[in-house]
Write a protein that holds these residues in place. Structure first.
Motif, PDB file in Angstrom:
ATOM      1  N   VAL A 198      -8.560   1.470 -18.663  1.00  0.00           N
ATOM      2  CA  VAL A 198      -7.910   1.939 -19.372  1.00  0.00           C
ATOM      3  C   VAL A 198      -8.390   2.867 -20.442  1.00  0.00           C
ATOM      4  O   VAL A 198      -8.150   3.934 -21.071  1.00  0.00           O
ATOM      5  CB  VAL A 198      -6.582   1.245 -20.135  1.00  0.00           C
ATOM      6  N   GLY A 199      -9.734   2.528 -20.940  1.00  0.00           N
ATOM      7  CA  GLY A 199     -10.349   3.003 -21.974  1.00  0.00           C
ATOM      8  C   GLY A 199     -11.126   4.518 -21.472  1.00  0.00           C
ATOM      9  O   GLY A 199     -11.309   5.250 -22.523  1.00  0.00           O
ATOM     10  N   SER A 200     -10.895   4.582 -20.217  1.00  0.00           N
ATOM     11  CA  SER A 200     -11.581   5.955 -19.960  1.00  0.00           C
ATOM     12  C   SER A 200     -10.357   6.787 -19.174  1.00  0.00           C
ATOM     13  O   SER A 200     -10.541   7.731 -18.545  1.00  0.00           O
ATOM     14  CB  SER A 200     -12.347   5.808 -18.887  1.00  0.00           C
ATOM     15  N   ALA A 201      -9.023   6.433 -19.469  1.00  0.00           N
ATOM     16  CA  ALA A 201      -7.833   7.005 -18.709  1.00  0.00           C
ATOM     17  C   ALA A 201      -7.641   8.319 -19.582  1.00  0.00           C
ATOM     18  O   ALA A 201      -7.514   8.122 -20.787  1.00  0.00           O
ATOM     19  CB  ALA A 201      -6.832   6.340 -18.391  1.00  0.00           C
ATOM     20  N   GLU A 240       0.891  -1.018   0.101  1.00  0.00           N
ATOM     21  CA  GLU A 240      -0.010  -0.046  -0.034  1.00  0.00           C
ATOM     22  C   GLU A 240       0.873   1.255   0.024  1.00  0.00           C
ATOM     23  O   GLU A 240       1.847   1.344   0.729  1.00  0.00           O
ATOM     24  CB  GLU A 240      -0.912   0.149   1.129  1.00  0.00           C
ATOM     25  N   THR A 241       0.416   2.120  -0.839  1.00  0.00           N
ATOM     26  CA  THR A 241       1.207   3.400  -0.687  1.00  0.00           C
ATOM     27  C   THR A 241      -0.079   4.595  -0.812  1.00  0.00           C
ATOM     28  O   THR A 241      -1.055   3.917  -0.636  1.00  0.00           O
ATOM     29  CB  THR A 241       1.854   3.737  -2.121  1.00  0.00           C
ATOM     30  N   PRO A 242       0.430   5.721  -0.571  1.00  0.00           N
ATOM     31  CA  PRO A 242      -0.718   6.874  -0.607  1.00  0.00           C
ATOM     32  C   PRO A 242      -1.547   6.853  -1.601  1.00  0.00           C
ATOM     33  O   PRO A 242      -3.028   7.287  -1.936  1.00  0.00           O
ATOM     34  CB  PRO A 242       0.193   8.143  -0.357  1.00  0.00           C
ATOM     35  N   ASP A 243      -1.108   6.282  -2.949  1.00  0.00           N
ATOM     36  CA  ASP A 243      -1.915   6.486  -4.148  1.00  0.00           C
ATOM     37  C   ASP A 243      -2.302   4.842  -4.695  1.00  0.00           C
ATOM     38  O   ASP A 243      -3.246   4.960  -5.664  1.00  0.00           O
ATOM     39  CB  ASP A 243      -1.248   7.051  -5.350  1.00  0.00           C
ATOM     40  N   VAL A 244      -1.786   3.851  -4.146  1.00  0.00           N
ATOM     41  CA  VAL A 244      -1.941   2.671  -4.845  1.00  0.00           C
ATOM     42  C   VAL A 244      -2.305   1.420  -3.954  1.00  0.00           C
ATOM     43  O   VAL A 244      -1.523   1.698  -2.780  1.00  0.00           O
ATOM     44  CB  VAL A 244      -0.619   2.148  -5.850  1.00  0.00           C
ATOM     45  N   VAL A 289       4.804   0.974 -11.745  1.00  0.00           N
ATOM     46  CA  VAL A 289       5.793   0.508 -10.649  1.00  0.00           C
ATOM     47  C   VAL A 289       5.367  -0.294  -9.507  1.00  0.00           C
ATOM     48  O   VAL A 289       6.376  -0.971  -9.117  1.00  0.00           O
ATOM     49  CB  VAL A 289       6.506   2.052 -10.298  1.00  0.00           C
ATOM     50  N   ALA A 290       4.271  -0.135  -9.022  1.00  0.00           N
ATOM     51  CA  ALA A 290       3.853  -0.935  -7.931  1.00  0.00           C
ATOM     52  C   ALA A 290       3.775  -2.465  -8.262  1.00  0.00           C
ATOM     53  O   ALA A 290       4.022  -3.226  -7.625  1.00  0.00           O
ATOM     54  CB  ALA A 290       2.437  -0.441  -7.407  1.00  0.00           C
ATOM     55  N   CYS A 291       3.383  -2.579  -9.629  1.00  0.00           N
ATOM     56  CA  CYS A 291       3.374  -4.079 -10.213  1.00  0.00           C
ATOM     57  C   CYS A 291       4.806  -4.557 -10.068  1.00  0.00           C
ATOM     58  O   CYS A 291       5.041  -5.739  -9.704  1.00  0.00           O
ATOM     59  CB  CYS A 291       3.034  -4.190 -11.641  1.00  0.00           C
ATOM     60  N   PRO A 347      -5.163  12.219 -19.811  1.00  0.00           N
ATOM     61  CA  PRO A 347      -3.688  13.034 -19.608  1.00  0.00           C
ATOM     62  C   PRO A 347      -3.663  13.076 -17.954  1.00  0.00           C
ATOM     63  O   PRO A 347      -2.257  12.987 -17.403  1.00  0.00           O
ATOM     64  CB  PRO A 347      -3.798  14.301 -20.234  1.00  0.00           C
ATOM     65  N   GLU A 348      -4.672  13.216 -16.943  1.00  0.00           N
ATOM     66  CA  GLU A 348      -4.640  13.437 -15.839  1.00  0.00           C
ATOM     67  C   GLU A 348      -4.141  12.385 -15.075  1.00  0.00           C
ATOM     68  O   GLU A 348      -3.964  12.529 -13.675  1.00  0.00           O
ATOM     69  CB  GLU A 348      -5.925  14.221 -15.222  1.00  0.00           C
ATOM     70  N   ASP A 349      -4.299  11.176 -15.828  1.00  0.00           N
ATOM     71  CA  ASP A 349      -4.058   9.975 -15.160  1.00  0.00           C
ATOM     72  C   ASP A 349      -2.775   9.437 -15.333  1.00  0.00           C
ATOM     73  O   ASP A 349      -2.518   8.405 -14.597  1.00  0.00           O
ATOM     74  CB  ASP A 349      -5.138   8.996 -15.307  1.00  0.00           C
ATOM     75  N   VAL A 350      -1.847  10.298 -16.153  1.00  0.00           N
ATOM     76  CA  VAL A 350      -0.546   9.509 -16.479  1.00  0.00           C
ATOM     77  C   VAL A 350       0.459   9.154 -15.077  1.00  0.00           C
ATOM     78  O   VAL A 350       0.750   8.221 -15.108  1.00  0.00           O
ATOM     79  CB  VAL A 350      -0.012  10.633 -17.336  1.00  0.00           C
ATOM     80  N   GLU A 351       0.336  10.143 -14.335  1.00  0.00           N
ATOM     81  CA  GLU A 351       1.201   9.823 -13.187  1.00  0.00           C
ATOM     82  C   GLU A 351       0.788   8.778 -12.507  1.00  0.00           C
ATOM     83  O   GLU A 351       1.647   8.004 -11.879  1.00  0.00           O
ATOM     84  CB  GLU A 351       1.301  11.032 -12.353  1.00  0.00           C
ATOM     85  N   LEU A 352      -0.357   8.767 -12.162  1.00  0.00           N
ATOM     86  CA  LEU A 352      -1.026   7.641 -11.402  1.00  0.00           C
ATOM     87  C   LEU A 352      -0.909   6.343 -11.804  1.00  0.00           C
ATOM     88  O   LEU A 352      -0.605   5.337 -11.263  1.00  0.00           O
ATOM     89  CB  LEU A 352      -2.515   7.908 -11.081  1.00  0.00           C
ATOM     90  N   LEU A 353      -1.077   6.127 -13.219  1.00  0.00           N
ATOM     91  CA  LEU A 353      -0.925   4.942 -14.014  1.00  0.00           C
ATOM     92  C   LEU A 353       0.541   4.515 -13.958  1.00  0.00           C
ATOM     93  O   LEU A 353       0.846   3.220 -13.769  1.00  0.00           O
ATOM     94  CB  LEU A 353      -1.599   5.117 -15.347  1.00  0.00           C
TER      95      LEU A 353
END
Ligand code: 5GP
Ligand code: ZN
Length: 113
Positions: free
Chosen positions: A49-52, A20-24, A65-67, A54-60
């Motif tokens: 992914v079909g609704s991601a 667990e991280t603050p975002d994931v 990286v969590a994977c 530009p605002e989601d780039v960092e989170l994705l």
């Protein structure tokens, strides 16, 4: 809140957490298809992914990286693993909150069914 994975992200439902991280959040799949089968989700709701956007780039990026960290923690980083993001009906997406499957611990067939 009706979204199952949002309820896990908020702590309302407690999954079998791997990381667990603050975002994931990463947790073991309830119905594993391989010796290691972990789901990695962004805590914020993105349908798939079909609704991601530009605002989601960092989170994705953080999800991916969590994977990697999940693979290391579960000991499949050297043997190899697969990251799957089922998107929409034909892909068999059954939970409408973006999740990456991290699968490994056995030889995985290709192409998938
Ligand atoms: P999808 O079919 O949408 O790509 O993947 C959804 C995954 O979520 C499935 O592999 C399914 O086993 C898993 N899943 C569904 N409900 C739960 C649950 O309540 N807890 C956990 N840990 N996994 C779940
Ligand atoms: Zn959600």
């Amino acid at each position: 809140m009706s979204c199952l994975f949002c309820r896990m992200a908020s702590g309302e439902i407690k999954p079998n957490t791997v990381l667990e991280t603050p975002d994931v959040l990463a947790f073991h799949d309830i119905n594993p298809e391989a010796p290691v089968h972990v789901l990695v989700i962004p805590k914020a709701h993105i349908a798939n992914v079909g609704s991601a956007g530009p605002e989601d780039v960092e989170l994705l990026g953080k999800v991916l990286v969590a994977c990697r960290h999940v693979a290391e923690q579960t000991g499949i980083d050297q043997s190899g693993f697969r990251v799957v993001l089922n998107t929409g009906g034909d892909a068999g997406q059954s939970v409408g909150h973006l999740h990456a499957h991290v699968l490994g611990g056995r030889v995985l067939a290709w192409p998938p069914g």
